[in-house]
Design a protein around this motif. Sequence first.
Motif, PDB file in Angstrom:
ATOM      1  N   SER A   1      95.689  23.037 112.170  1.00  0.00           N
ATOM      2  CA  SER A   1      95.816  21.642 111.763  1.00  0.00           C
ATOM      3  C   SER A   1      95.661  20.754 112.985  1.00  0.00           C
ATOM      4  CB  SER A   1      97.161  21.388 111.089  1.00  0.00           C
ATOM      5  OG  SER A   1      98.203  21.390 112.041  1.00  0.00           O
TER       6      SER A   1
ATOM      7  N   TYR B   1      91.439  19.269 115.046  1.00  0.00           N
ATOM      8  CA  TYR B   1      90.753  19.440 113.764  1.00  0.00           C
ATOM      9  C   TYR B   1      89.353  20.026 113.948  1.00  0.00           C
ATOM     10  CZ  TYR B   1      88.447  18.420 109.361  1.00  0.00           C
ATOM     11  OH  TYR B   1      87.732  18.540 108.191  1.00  0.00           O
TER      12      TYR B   1
ATOM     13  N   HIS C   1      92.238  28.587 107.577  1.00  0.00           N
ATOM     14  CA  HIS C   1      92.620  27.439 106.744  1.00  0.00           C
ATOM     15  C   HIS C   1      92.782  26.234 107.673  1.00  0.00           C
ATOM     16  CE1 HIS C   1      94.721  25.123 103.611  1.00  0.00           C
ATOM     17  NE2 HIS C   1      95.562  24.773 104.570  1.00  0.00           N
TER      18      HIS C   1
ATOM     19  N   THR D   1      93.544  22.093 108.161  1.00  0.00           N
ATOM     20  CA  THR D   1      94.164  20.900 107.583  1.00  0.00           C
ATOM     21  C   THR D   1      94.025  19.738 108.558  1.00  0.00           C
ATOM     22  OG1 THR D   1      95.803  22.199 106.348  1.00  0.00           O
ATOM     23  CG2 THR D   1      96.324  19.885 106.748  1.00  0.00           C
TER      24      THR D   1
ATOM     25  N   GLN E   1     105.389  19.435 109.725  1.00  0.00           N
ATOM     26  CA  GLN E   1     104.520  20.491 109.227  1.00  0.00           C
ATOM     27  C   GLN E   1     105.232  21.832 109.040  1.00  0.00           C
ATOM     28  OE1 GLN E   1     101.269  19.595 112.310  1.00  0.00           O
ATOM     29  NE2 GLN E   1     100.082  20.226 110.539  1.00  0.00           N
TER      30      GLN E   1
ATOM     31  N   GLU F   1     105.285  23.317 105.412  1.00  0.00           N
ATOM     32  CA  GLU F   1     103.947  23.727 104.976  1.00  0.00           C
ATOM     33  C   GLU F   1     103.517  25.008 105.687  1.00  0.00           C
ATOM     34  OE1 GLU F   1      99.319  22.052 104.931  1.00  0.00           O
ATOM     35  OE2 GLU F   1     100.898  20.965 106.017  1.00  0.00           O
TER      36      GLU F   1
ATOM     37  N   TRP G   1     102.741  28.712 103.939  1.00  0.00           N
ATOM     38  CA  TRP G   1     101.479  29.417 104.140  1.00  0.00           C
ATOM     39  C   TRP G   1     101.726  30.821 104.712  1.00  0.00           C
ATOM     40  CZ3 TRP G   1      98.963  31.292 108.552  1.00  0.00           C
ATOM     41  CH2 TRP G   1      97.626  31.671 108.369  1.00  0.00           C
TER      42      TRP G   1
END
Length: 371
Positions: A314, A321, A338, A340, A357, A360, A364
């Motif tokens: 993330s 990113y 993955h 984000t 975060q 989250e 995950w």
Amino acid sequence: MSLTGTPFFLTTIALVVVALVLPLALWSRIGGPRLVRLAARFLMLLFAQVTAVTMVFVIVNNSNALFDNWDDLLGTGDHVRTAADLGPDGTGGKNADEQPKVLQKFTPASDKRMGPGVQQTQLKGRISGVEGEVYIWLPPQYDDPAYRDKKFPVVEVLPGFPGSAKAWFGTLDVGRQLKPMMEKGEVAPFIVVAPRTTLLGDVDTGCANIPGKVNADTWLSVDVRKMVTDNFRAQDKADGWAVAGYSAGAHCAAKLAVAHPDRYRAGVSLSGYNDPAGEPSSLTAKSPELRDANNPLKMLQRAQTPPRTALFVSGAEGDGYQGGVALKQAAKAPTTVHVTMVPAGAGGHGTAVWKRQVPEVFRWLTQQVTH
């Protein structure tokens, strides 16, 4: 006096008060020649500036867990006893699982800001030659009789640079956030382990093995791992292990997960980078060879057999990113990535973003590891 202790913080406040009172009380009373009066007034103003800056630094340091002690701040700490060449796999030909079990002495964490349940120990790495503190947090189910035969998954958490191993429990408040989520069954009951990562004063090791300098990779992925499985009911296979970090620690987490799919099933990178040059003070940024060898993107691109690992990346635009997108594009099964995006204006490159975060990330991780 401890750098992060309450006595030192209160001392800085007292000095600021003194620095404010002195000019008010003495400014017009200073006698002597004009040059002496000017010098005395200048020193009072300088004292006020220095004490104010010191107090602000202490507040910022305590809030963000940047420096643990005076050695870390001054760059004089050295936690490396030896740095032998341990070969490509970082074991020096020693199978950690075959090493005798060593039981550590654990005490409650001395820093109460880390929250309840955090334990600490001083570990001497038997293979890495590194010595440092390690913090452990056990899930609420650990002492439940219903789980007495349960081996728990583990997440190794890494701070940025400069950064303290305390940060995930203090600043990011991982224990207080996860406890109710684990009790409700929203996330798996993980053991969370936070080892020291500042090993060579004011130099970032890049979590790498560099013969003659440091074996930081082995410290994190072999010695700390073995200590956890020796002393706790922790899973000992890669399927039950993950590594997570933010900033420089995010780079480390991605690199360790890609480099060691036999030790970690998942890696979490929060606002990290791929190229070690993202942290100019890193030892791994000193040469093109070290940069390539420790760049998780380059590691994925040249891997003949894609690693069986999952990455959670993330970051905001220009702060992790794009690096995550590059990793996703380079990944081939069984590697999964993955990505984000952190919205602009969400808080920038800072602990407030990473703290939000945590739920989250652990949801995950619950999907990625065996539990």
